[in-house]
Enzyme design. Structure first.
Site, short mmCIF file in Angstrom:
data_model
loop_
_atom_site.label_atom_id
_atom_site.label_comp_id
_atom_site.label_asym_id
_atom_site.label_seq_id
_atom_site.Cartn_x
_atom_site.Cartn_y
_atom_site.Cartn_z
CG HIS A 39 2.55 -2.07 -29.47
ND1 HIS A 39 3.42 -3.54 -29.44
CD2 HIS A 39 2.88 -1.89 -30.02
CE1 HIS A 39 4.60 -3.00 -30.20
NE2 HIS A 39 4.35 -1.79 -30.34
CG HIS A 124 1.61 -0.68 -37.96
ND1 HIS A 124 2.11 0.43 -37.86
CD2 HIS A 124 2.62 -1.56 -37.49
CE1 HIS A 124 2.80 0.57 -37.05
NE2 HIS A 124 3.69 -0.09 -37.70
P1 ATP Z 1 13.15 -4.85 -32.08
O1 ATP Z 1 13.58 -3.30 -32.30
O2 ATP Z 1 14.38 -6.02 -31.59
O3 ATP Z 1 12.53 -5.68 -33.42
P2 ATP Z 1 10.37 -4.37 -31.58
O4 ATP Z 1 10.61 -3.05 -32.79
O5 ATP Z 1 9.17 -4.84 -31.01
O6 ATP Z 1 11.92 -4.98 -31.20
P3 ATP Z 1 11.53 -1.41 -29.62
O7 ATP Z 1 12.56 -0.94 -30.90
O8 ATP Z 1 11.59 -1.09 -28.74
O9 ATP Z 1 10.93 -3.37 -30.10
O10 ATP Z 1 10.24 -0.44 -29.69
C1 ATP Z 1 8.78 -0.65 -29.30
C2 ATP Z 1 7.78 0.27 -30.43
O11 ATP Z 1 8.15 1.54 -31.22
C3 ATP Z 1 7.78 -0.52 -32.01
O12 ATP Z 1 6.20 -0.60 -31.71
C4 ATP Z 1 8.22 0.42 -32.42
O13 ATP Z 1 7.89 -0.68 -33.68
C5 ATP Z 1 8.21 1.24 -32.45
N1 ATP Z 1 9.35 1.74 -33.05
C6 ATP Z 1 10.44 1.38 -32.84
N2 ATP Z 1 11.21 2.41 -33.51
C7 ATP Z 1 10.90 3.71 -33.79
C8 ATP Z 1 10.75 4.58 -34.34
N3 ATP Z 1 12.32 5.65 -34.98
N4 ATP Z 1 9.96 5.11 -34.73
C9 ATP Z 1 8.55 4.83 -34.36
N5 ATP Z 1 7.80 3.81 -34.33
C10 ATP Z 1 9.62 3.08 -33.39
#
Ligand code: ATP
Ligand code: MG
Length: 175
Positions: A39, A124
């Site tokens: 996504h 991205h």
């Molecule tokens: P994991 O944290 O286990 O690696 P994930 O990053 O895919 O898994 P989430 O952390 O819930 O899952 O994030 C969901 C989406 O939001 C992902 O696309 C992630 O890159 C983005 N994201 C997460 N934290 C942030 C943040 N602090 N700022 C911007 N985007 C974020």
């Protein structure tokens, strides 16, 4: 609930990303994003009380009302973070339509009290996390083009072995 808003990807783009990911599996160590989870995050909300979901849905509807579906073309691989523990992603040729959507989504969310950091938005698709890129060269990545038609509010459940994203509300962009 842990929430984020993202652009969903058409099959043509998903398939190209899955192919790139398969090639990366042979040459880069790290944690791979499952191909049904690809996504483009437009706004990360973090923990939000479930009671605010209707409000978020309305804000997303308003933000998307002035946007049409658009064609997107993949570009090159890129990375954030340390070479030994990188986030590896594939980008887009034209970032403008994603940036414009992210601006409008975030401004509607700001209106109802959410906050975002001032870091510039870089559209991205994350393919890998904690990728060890220290050995050098990355493989060529697959290219594809497709139409971005759905902007979705997702919940993210990180309690299991891999993140589970669930679509809570999807807005179809006008053709
Ligand atoms: P994991 O944290 O286990 O690696 P994930 O990053 O895919 O898994 P989430 O952390 O819930 O899952 O994030 C969901 C989406 O939001 C992902 O696309 C992630 O890159 C983005 N994201 C997460 N934290 C942030 C943040 N602090 N700022 C911007 N985007 C974020
Ligand atoms: Mg994360």
């Amino acid at each position: 609930m842990r929430l984020f808003i993202a652009a969903e990807l058409p099959d043509s783009i998903r398939e190209a990303l899955a192919e790139t990911s398969a090639v990366l599996r042979d040459c880069v160590h790290g944690r791979f994003v499952a191909s049904d989870s690809f996504h483009v995050t437009l706004a990360f909300l973090g923990e939000v009380p479930g009671a605010r979901i209707p409000e978020l849905q309305d804000a997303l509807d308003v933000a998307c009302a002035s946007h049409r579906a658009f064609s997107a073309q993949l570009s090159e691989l890129g990375c954030f973070g340390k070479r030994t523990k990188a986030t590896l992603w594939q980008g887009f040729q034209d970032q403008a339509p994603f940036a414009s959507l992210a601006t409008d989504v975030r401004s509607q969310l700001t209106r109802i009290g959410f906050e975002f950091d001032a870091k510039p938005f870089r559209p991205h698709i994350t393919l890998m996390r904690a990728a060890d890129l220290s050995s050098g060269v990355l493989p060529a990545c697959c290219q594809a083009e497709g139409t971005i038609s759905y902007i979705t509010l997702f919940s993210s459940d990180l309690s299991g072995k891999r993140p589970i994203y669930t679509a809570l509300h999807s807005v179809s962009l006008e053709r």
